[in-house]
Design a protein around this motif. Structure first.
Motif, PDB file in Angstrom:
ATOM      1  N   PHE A 239       0.816  -1.216   0.000  1.00 41.90           N
ATOM      2  CA  PHE A 239       0.000   0.000   0.000  1.00 41.90           C
ATOM      3  C   PHE A 239       0.850   1.267   0.000  1.00 41.90           C
ATOM      4  O   PHE A 239       0.479   2.271  -0.615  1.00 41.90           O
ATOM      5  CB  PHE A 239      -0.976  -0.001   1.177  1.00 41.90           C
ATOM      6  CG  PHE A 239      -2.069  -1.014   1.020  1.00 41.90           C
ATOM      7  CD1 PHE A 239      -2.868  -1.036  -0.107  1.00 41.90           C
ATOM      8  CD2 PHE A 239      -2.288  -1.968   1.994  1.00 41.90           C
ATOM      9  CE1 PHE A 239      -3.876  -1.978  -0.270  1.00 41.90           C
ATOM     10  CE2 PHE A 239      -3.288  -2.911   1.849  1.00 41.90           C
ATOM     11  CZ  PHE A 239      -4.080  -2.914   0.712  1.00 41.90           C
ATOM     12  N   LEU A 240       1.993   1.252   0.675  1.00 45.32           N
ATOM     13  CA  LEU A 240       2.883   2.415   0.643  1.00 45.32           C
ATOM     14  C   LEU A 240       3.476   2.619  -0.751  1.00 45.32           C
ATOM     15  O   LEU A 240       3.603   3.764  -1.208  1.00 45.32           O
ATOM     16  CB  LEU A 240       3.999   2.249   1.679  1.00 45.32           C
ATOM     17  CG  LEU A 240       3.581   2.452   3.125  1.00 45.32           C
ATOM     18  CD1 LEU A 240       4.700   2.000   4.064  1.00 45.32           C
ATOM     19  CD2 LEU A 240       3.205   3.892   3.386  1.00 45.32           C
ATOM     20  N   THR A 241       3.805   1.540  -1.431  1.00 41.17           N
ATOM     21  CA  THR A 241       4.284   1.644  -2.815  1.00 41.17           C
ATOM     22  C   THR A 241       3.207   2.250  -3.688  1.00 41.17           C
ATOM     23  O   THR A 241       3.467   3.160  -4.487  1.00 41.17           O
ATOM     24  CB  THR A 241       4.685   0.260  -3.356  1.00 41.17           C
ATOM     25  OG1 THR A 241       5.671  -0.299  -2.515  1.00 41.17           O
ATOM     26  CG2 THR A 241       5.207   0.362  -4.773  1.00 41.17           C
ATOM     27  N   PHE A 242       1.995   1.751  -3.546  1.00 37.70           N
ATOM     28  CA  PHE A 242       0.870   2.268  -4.332  1.00 37.70           C
ATOM     29  C   PHE A 242       0.651   3.753  -4.067  1.00 37.70           C
ATOM     30  O   PHE A 242       0.456   4.536  -5.000  1.00 37.70           O
ATOM     31  CB  PHE A 242      -0.403   1.475  -4.004  1.00 37.70           C
ATOM     32  CG  PHE A 242      -1.617   1.972  -4.717  1.00 37.70           C
ATOM     33  CD1 PHE A 242      -1.795   1.691  -6.059  1.00 37.70           C
ATOM     34  CD2 PHE A 242      -2.563   2.719  -4.047  1.00 37.70           C
ATOM     35  CE1 PHE A 242      -2.920   2.152  -6.737  1.00 37.70           C
ATOM     36  CE2 PHE A 242      -3.689   3.184  -4.706  1.00 37.70           C
ATOM     37  CZ  PHE A 242      -3.868   2.896  -6.055  1.00 37.70           C
ATOM     38  N   SER A 243       0.717   4.159  -2.808  1.00 36.45           N
ATOM     39  CA  SER A 243       0.493   5.577  -2.493  1.00 36.45           C
ATOM     40  C   SER A 243       1.594   6.468  -3.058  1.00 36.45           C
ATOM     41  O   SER A 243       1.321   7.586  -3.509  1.00 36.45           O
ATOM     42  CB  SER A 243       0.356   5.783  -0.983  1.00 36.45           C
ATOM     43  OG  SER A 243       1.584   5.529  -0.340  1.00 36.45           O
ATOM     44  N   CYS A 244       2.833   5.997  -3.061  1.00 39.06           N
ATOM     45  CA  CYS A 244       3.919   6.783  -3.662  1.00 39.06           C
ATOM     46  C   CYS A 244       3.739   6.908  -5.172  1.00 39.06           C
ATOM     47  O   CYS A 244       3.972   7.971  -5.748  1.00 39.06           O
ATOM     48  CB  CYS A 244       5.277   6.150  -3.356  1.00 39.06           C
ATOM     49  SG  CYS A 244       5.813   6.372  -1.671  1.00 39.06           S
ATOM     50  N   ILE A 245       3.326   5.813  -5.810  1.00 39.36           N
ATOM     51  CA  ILE A 245       3.125   5.842  -7.259  1.00 39.36           C
ATOM     52  C   ILE A 245       1.975   6.772  -7.616  1.00 39.36           C
ATOM     53  O   ILE A 245       2.041   7.508  -8.612  1.00 39.36           O
ATOM     54  CB  ILE A 245       2.893   4.413  -7.782  1.00 39.36           C
ATOM     55  CG1 ILE A 245       4.191   3.619  -7.670  1.00 39.36           C
ATOM     56  CG2 ILE A 245       2.386   4.414  -9.211  1.00 39.36           C
ATOM     57  CD1 ILE A 245       4.047   2.148  -7.941  1.00 39.36           C
ATOM     58  N   VAL A 246       0.927   6.791  -6.822  1.00 39.07           N
ATOM     59  CA  VAL A 246      -0.194   7.697  -7.066  1.00 39.07           C
ATOM     60  C   VAL A 246       0.210   9.141  -6.772  1.00 39.07           C
ATOM     61  O   VAL A 246      -0.258  10.071  -7.442  1.00 39.07           O
ATOM     62  CB  VAL A 246      -1.421   7.276  -6.222  1.00 39.07           C
ATOM     63  CG1 VAL A 246      -2.509   8.321  -6.242  1.00 39.07           C
ATOM     64  CG2 VAL A 246      -1.962   5.944  -6.715  1.00 39.07           C
ATOM     65  N   SER A 247       1.088   9.340  -5.814  1.00 36.80           N
ATOM     66  CA  SER A 247       1.498  10.700  -5.439  1.00 36.80           C
ATOM     67  C   SER A 247       2.336  11.387  -6.515  1.00 36.80           C
ATOM     68  O   SER A 247       2.327  12.611  -6.605  1.00 36.80           O
ATOM     69  CB  SER A 247       2.297  10.669  -4.139  1.00 36.80           C
ATOM     70  OG  SER A 247       1.503  10.227  -3.084  1.00 36.80           O
ATOM     71  N   LEU A 248       3.062  10.620  -7.316  1.00 36.83           N
ATOM     72  CA  LEU A 248       3.910  11.222  -8.353  1.00 36.83           C
ATOM     73  C   LEU A 248       3.109  12.062  -9.355  1.00 36.83           C
ATOM     74  O   LEU A 248       3.412  13.244  -9.533  1.00 36.83           O
ATOM     75  CB  LEU A 248       4.721  10.145  -9.067  1.00 36.83           C
ATOM     76  CG  LEU A 248       6.007   9.775  -8.374  1.00 36.83           C
ATOM     77  CD1 LEU A 248       6.542   8.469  -8.939  1.00 36.83           C
ATOM     78  CD2 LEU A 248       7.030  10.864  -8.534  1.00 36.83           C
TER      79      LEU A 248
END
Length: 106
Positions: free
Chosen positions: A85-94
């Motif tokens: 989920f942290l990976t997903f949130s970073c990818i969405v944040s870009l």
């Protein structure tokens, strides 16, 4: 058929583990950035690779650990879920960060 799917997922995780290490090596530079925007994007990229690397490591250890170690397995499953989920949130944040910067510049 089920064992083929599991092997395929394990193979993809192993390849992405190597890709994460290469990605972090490519992103690792000591130069100073001209703006906070570039630095933020670099940090988000590094965080994405780092969190996915944690996922790959926890996933690999989970496959190696003996089933009798119930508490360790549960900890590894929680770690894989959180890092996913942290990976997903970073990818969405870009893209959200790029969009926010673009809106401020206008």
């Amino acid at each position: 058929m089920q064992s083929l799917n599991i092997f395929c997922h394990e193979f993809v995780v192993a390849v992405s583990f190597v890709a994460c290490i290469l990605g972090l090596a490519l992103l690792w530079d000591g130069k100073q950035y001209k703006s906070d925007i570039q630095q933020t994007e670099q940090i988000l990229f590094r965080m994405s690779f780092s969190y996915w690397l944690v996922y790959c490591i926890a996933f690999g250890i989970e496959k190696i650990v003996l089933p009798e170690w119930e508490s360790l397995l549960m900890t590894l499953r929680i770690t894989t879920a959180l890092s996913y989920f942290l990976t997903f949130s970073c990818i969405v944040s870009l893209p959200l960060h790029k969009f926010a910067v673009h809106r401020v510049e206008e």
